[in-house]
Design a protein around this motif. Structure first.
Motif, PDB file in Angstrom:
ATOM      1  N   LYS A  23       1.573  11.166   2.557  1.00 52.09           N
ATOM      2  CA  LYS A  23       1.793  10.989   1.125  1.00 52.09           C
ATOM      3  C   LYS A  23       3.202  10.466   0.875  1.00 52.09           C
ATOM      4  CE  LYS A  23       1.174  13.191  -3.374  1.00 52.09           C
ATOM      5  NZ  LYS A  23       0.788  14.423  -4.103  1.00 52.09           N
ATOM      6  N   TYR A  24       3.319   9.525  -0.053  1.00 49.63           N
ATOM      7  CA  TYR A  24       4.565   8.854  -0.433  1.00 49.63           C
ATOM      8  C   TYR A  24       5.096   7.922   0.658  1.00 49.63           C
ATOM      9  CZ  TYR A  24       4.589  12.741  -3.822  1.00 49.63           C
ATOM     10  OH  TYR A  24       4.252  13.663  -4.780  1.00 49.63           O
ATOM     11  N   GLU A  25       4.256   7.541   1.602  1.00 51.83           N
ATOM     12  CA  GLU A  25       4.634   6.522   2.577  1.00 51.83           C
ATOM     13  C   GLU A  25       3.837   5.254   2.303  1.00 51.83           C
ATOM     14  OE1 GLU A  25       6.088   9.128   6.422  1.00 51.83           O
ATOM     15  OE2 GLU A  25       4.056   8.294   6.442  1.00 51.83           O
ATOM     16  N   GLY A  26       4.452   4.095   2.607  1.00 47.80           N
ATOM     17  CA  GLY A  26       3.819   2.844   2.247  1.00 47.80           C
ATOM     18  C   GLY A  26       3.922   1.779   3.318  1.00 47.80           C
ATOM     19  N   LEU A  27       3.278   0.648   3.027  1.00 42.54           N
ATOM     20  CA  LEU A  27       3.274  -0.517   3.896  1.00 42.54           C
ATOM     21  C   LEU A  27       3.482  -1.771   3.065  1.00 42.54           C
ATOM     22  CD1 LEU A  27       0.163  -0.171   6.259  1.00 42.54           C
ATOM     23  CD2 LEU A  27       2.547  -0.323   7.005  1.00 42.54           C
ATOM     24  N   TYR A  28       4.296  -2.685   3.587  1.00 45.35           N
ATOM     25  CA  TYR A  28       4.235  -4.069   3.129  1.00 45.35           C
ATOM     26  C   TYR A  28       3.423  -4.825   4.170  1.00 45.35           C
ATOM     27  CZ  TYR A  28       5.155  -8.959   2.463  1.00 45.35           C
ATOM     28  OH  TYR A  28       4.976 -10.307   2.291  1.00 45.35           O
ATOM     29  N   ILE A  29       2.393  -5.558   3.736  1.00 45.94           N
ATOM     30  CA  ILE A  29       1.508  -6.274   4.647  1.00 45.94           C
ATOM     31  C   ILE A  29       1.612  -7.766   4.346  1.00 45.94           C
ATOM     32  CG2 ILE A  29      -0.844  -6.504   5.514  1.00 45.94           C
ATOM     33  CD1 ILE A  29      -1.401  -3.713   4.323  1.00 45.94           C
ATOM     34  N   GLY A  30       1.985  -8.535   5.351  1.00 44.63           N
ATOM     35  CA  GLY A  30       2.227  -9.950   5.164  1.00 44.63           C
ATOM     36  C   GLY A  30       0.970 -10.799   5.115  1.00 44.63           C
ATOM     37  N   LYS A  31       1.110 -11.936   4.486  1.00 43.35           N
ATOM     38  CA  LYS A  31       0.062 -12.952   4.424  1.00 43.35           C
ATOM     39  C   LYS A  31      -0.447 -13.295   5.825  1.00 43.35           C
ATOM     40  CE  LYS A  31      -0.213 -17.932   3.331  1.00 43.35           C
ATOM     41  NZ  LYS A  31      -0.171 -18.416   4.725  1.00 43.35           N
ATOM     42  N   GLY A  32      -1.763 -13.485   5.940  1.00 47.75           N
ATOM     43  CA  GLY A  32      -2.342 -13.878   7.213  1.00 47.75           C
ATOM     44  C   GLY A  32      -2.948 -12.740   8.016  1.00 47.75           C
ATOM     45  N   THR A  33      -2.739 -11.493   7.592  1.00 51.93           N
ATOM     46  CA  THR A  33      -3.385 -10.359   8.251  1.00 51.93           C
ATOM     47  C   THR A  33      -4.876 -10.408   7.958  1.00 51.93           C
ATOM     48  OG1 THR A  33      -1.370  -9.028   7.988  1.00 51.93           O
ATOM     49  CG2 THR A  33      -3.416  -7.851   8.467  1.00 51.93           C
ATOM     50  N   VAL A  40       0.861  -1.185   0.000  1.00 48.44           N
ATOM     51  CA  VAL A  40       0.000   0.000   0.000  1.00 48.44           C
ATOM     52  C   VAL A  40       0.894   1.231   0.000  1.00 48.44           C
ATOM     53  CG1 VAL A  40      -1.728   1.321   1.266  1.00 48.44           C
ATOM     54  CG2 VAL A  40      -1.831  -1.177   1.274  1.00 48.44           C
ATOM     55  N   ILE A  41       0.607   2.177  -0.880  1.00 53.07           N
ATOM     56  CA  ILE A  41       1.307   3.464  -0.881  1.00 53.07           C
ATOM     57  C   ILE A  41       0.249   4.564  -0.905  1.00 53.07           C
ATOM     58  CG2 ILE A  41       2.876   5.010  -2.111  1.00 53.07           C
ATOM     59  CD1 ILE A  41       4.330   2.550  -3.171  1.00 53.07           C
ATOM     60  N   ASN A  42       0.365   5.510   0.019  1.00 45.90           N
ATOM     61  CA  ASN A  42      -0.580   6.622   0.086  1.00 45.90           C
ATOM     62  C   ASN A  42      -0.148   7.721  -0.880  1.00 45.90           C
ATOM     63  OD1 ASN A  42      -2.540   8.464   0.803  1.00 45.90           O
ATOM     64  ND2 ASN A  42      -1.723   8.865   2.855  1.00 45.90           N
ATOM     65  N   VAL A  43      -1.092   8.146  -1.749  1.00 49.13           N
ATOM     66  CA  VAL A  43      -0.784   9.218  -2.699  1.00 49.13           C
ATOM     67  C   VAL A  43      -1.659  10.447  -2.434  1.00 49.13           C
ATOM     68  CG1 VAL A  43      -0.040   7.551  -4.430  1.00 49.13           C
ATOM     69  CG2 VAL A  43      -2.403   8.370  -4.482  1.00 49.13           C
ATOM     70  N   GLY A  44      -2.332  10.468  -1.270  1.00 49.79           N
ATOM     71  CA  GLY A  44      -3.201  11.584  -0.926  1.00 49.79           C
ATOM     72  C   GLY A  44      -2.827  12.196   0.409  1.00 49.79           C
ATOM     73  N   GLY A  45      -3.840  12.682   1.122  1.00 51.81           N
ATOM     74  CA  GLY A  45      -3.614  13.288   2.428  1.00 51.81           C
ATOM     75  C   GLY A  45      -3.317  12.252   3.493  1.00 51.81           C
ATOM     76  N   PRO A  46      -3.010  12.692   4.715  1.00 49.90           N
ATOM     77  CA  PRO A  46      -2.661  11.763   5.797  1.00 49.90           C
ATOM     78  C   PRO A  46      -3.805  10.790   6.101  1.00 49.90           C
ATOM     79  CG  PRO A  46      -2.105  14.023   6.393  1.00 49.90           C
ATOM     80  CD  PRO A  46      -2.929  14.098   5.154  1.00 49.90           C
ATOM     81  N   GLY A  47      -3.430   9.561   6.407  1.00 51.21           N
ATOM     82  CA  GLY A  47      -4.433   8.560   6.731  1.00 51.21           C
ATOM     83  C   GLY A  47      -3.861   7.452   7.584  1.00 51.21           C
ATOM     84  N   THR A  48      -4.711   6.483   7.873  1.00 53.21           N
ATOM     85  CA  THR A  48      -4.341   5.375   8.749  1.00 53.21           C
ATOM     86  C   THR A  48      -4.773   4.062   8.123  1.00 53.21           C
ATOM     87  OG1 THR A  48      -4.633   6.763  10.714  1.00 53.21           O
ATOM     88  CG2 THR A  48      -4.609   4.383  11.053  1.00 53.21           C
ATOM     89  N   VAL A  49      -3.877   3.083   8.173  1.00 52.39           N
ATOM     90  CA  VAL A  49      -4.231   1.707   7.836  1.00 52.39           C
ATOM     91  C   VAL A  49      -4.144   0.911   9.133  1.00 52.39           C
ATOM     92  CG1 VAL A  49      -3.715  -0.306   6.419  1.00 52.39           C
ATOM     93  CG2 VAL A  49      -3.243   1.990   5.524  1.00 52.39           C
ATOM     94  N   THR A  50      -5.248   0.290   9.523  1.00 55.14           N
ATOM     95  CA  THR A  50      -5.287  -0.484  10.753  1.00 55.14           C
ATOM     96  C   THR A  50      -5.276  -1.966  10.397  1.00 55.14           C
ATOM     97  OG1 THR A  50      -6.552   1.256  11.852  1.00 55.14           O
ATOM     98  CG2 THR A  50      -6.529  -0.903  12.901  1.00 55.14           C
ATOM     99  N   LEU A  51      -4.281  -2.694  10.915  1.00 57.82           N
ATOM    100  CA  LEU A  51      -4.078  -4.106  10.610  1.00 57.82           C
ATOM    101  C   LEU A  51      -4.238  -4.919  11.880  1.00 57.82           C
ATOM    102  CD1 LEU A  51      -0.868  -3.703   8.390  1.00 57.82           C
ATOM    103  CD2 LEU A  51      -3.255  -3.750   7.638  1.00 57.82           C
ATOM    104  N   ASP A  52      -5.294  -5.703  11.940  1.00 62.02           N
ATOM    105  CA  ASP A  52      -5.588  -6.512  13.135  1.00 62.02           C
ATOM    106  C   ASP A  52      -5.487  -5.680  14.407  1.00 62.02           C
ATOM    107  OD1 ASP A  52      -6.075  -8.724  11.575  1.00 62.02           O
ATOM    108  OD2 ASP A  52      -4.052  -9.545  11.786  1.00 62.02           O
ATOM    109  N   GLY A  53      -6.019  -4.465  14.334  1.00 60.85           N
ATOM    110  CA  GLY A  53      -6.078  -3.583  15.495  1.00 60.85           C
ATOM    111  C   GLY A  53      -4.901  -2.656  15.683  1.00 60.85           C
ATOM    112  N   LYS A  54      -3.818  -2.840  14.936  1.00 57.50           N
ATOM    113  CA  LYS A  54      -2.634  -1.984  15.056  1.00 57.50           C
ATOM    114  C   LYS A  54      -2.659  -0.911  13.981  1.00 57.50           C
ATOM    115  CE  LYS A  54       2.431  -2.009  15.307  1.00 57.50           C
ATOM    116  NZ  LYS A  54       3.667  -2.832  15.324  1.00 57.50           N
TER     117      LYS A  54
END
Length: 276
Positions: free
Chosen positions: A98-108, A78-92
């Motif tokens: 903008k221009y920040e990303g996540l690698y999210i592993g299998k099983g989430t 996931v890479i954010n190309v807009g304004g600030p936001g939050t990705v919540t993964l299993d409660g975390k």
């Protein structure tokens, strides 16, 4: 989730403009308060966007995956190309600017997208591919990325490449993902061009003024075609196709790859004079 089927190069070279766009271009990546995804049968990549404005958005598996949850057998970038936001993964919670990303592993199991400000909403661009193993979830910003300065002003291709999901940054099963930013006055990307028979790729173009366009080049080296693309649109590039482009303005794009290996430099280079 929209489904796109794989196309043979001998068929694709006969397509007219509307058929090329129907099979390879996705014009609608971000839709207000929706997660809009495309399932490509080319290496089974899923790409698209989450655009939370008034509501939080929860990622569902859908009938296409026949899974208990979306990442049961998949990994995701996931890479954010807009304004600030939050990705919540299993409660975390993971805060992404903008221009920040996540690698999210299998099983989430639980993936939720939210914007900090509805008037400056986040736009989360997504790539997901099949995975055989669980690797650690990692937040990635540009300071962590493997960076390369390429091109020059003379050839109108001066650009910075940020390799986000890359073996030197984090582990993944097969997903590679990053951001390329063209400097002002430059318009060419990935030229001289290449193919890589061992991987497919999806390009997502953004930071392009609304009245400007990118002419994305595709096809076999001796049977090239083009697709005219606007801001925040994505295009599928099968392993047999070149993938390059020229813009009427500078722009930024996200590249995502999956397939046989994760070697960024595994390319079958093509001299510009040999293109037809």
């Amino acid at each position: 989730m929209e489904t796109r089927y794989a196309n043979h190069p001998d068929d694709s070279k006969k397509y007219d403009t509307s058929e090329l766009r129907k099979n390879y271009l996705q014009e609608k990546i971000f839709i207000k308060d929706e997660i809009s995804l495309t399932y490509s049968h080319v290496d089974r990549i899923i790409f698209g966007g989450a655009n939370p404005v008034d509501n939080k958005l929860t990622l569902k598996a859908g009938d296409e995956l026949r899974a208990d949850y979306f990442l049961q057998r998949r990994e995701m970038g996931v890479i954010n190309v807009g304004g600030p936001g939050t990705v919540t993964l299993d409660g975390k919670e993971y805060k992404l600017n903008k221009y920040e990303g996540l690698y999210i592993g299998k099983g989430t199991k639980d993936v939720v997208f939210a914007s900090d400000d509805k008037n400056n909403c986040a736009k989360f661009y997504i790539n997901s591919v099949p995975a055989h193993k669980t690797y650690q979830t990692v937040k990635i910003d540009r300071s962590m990325a493997v960076t390369a300065e390429l091109g020059d002003q003379k050839n109108m291709n001066k650009r910075t490449i940020y390799k986000f999901i890359h073996p030197e940054v984090c582990e993944s099963c097969q997903l590679s993902m990053g951001v390329t930013m063209l400097k002002e006055g430059s318009g060419w990307n990935s030229m001289p061009c290449h193919t890589h028979e061992r991987r497919m790729e999806v390009y997502f173009y953004f930071d392009l003024p609304e009245d400007q366009r990118v002419f994305h080049l595709m096809g076999q080296p001796n049977e090239t075609r083009h697709i005219v693309m606007a801001n925040e649109q994505a295009v599928i590039s099968p392993s047999w196709s070149i993938h390059a482009g020229i813009g009427t303005s500078n722009y930024t794009f996200i590249w995502g790859m999956c397939g046989e290996n994760k070697d960024f430099d595994d390319m079958d280079n093509i001299e510009t004079k040999d293109l037809k």
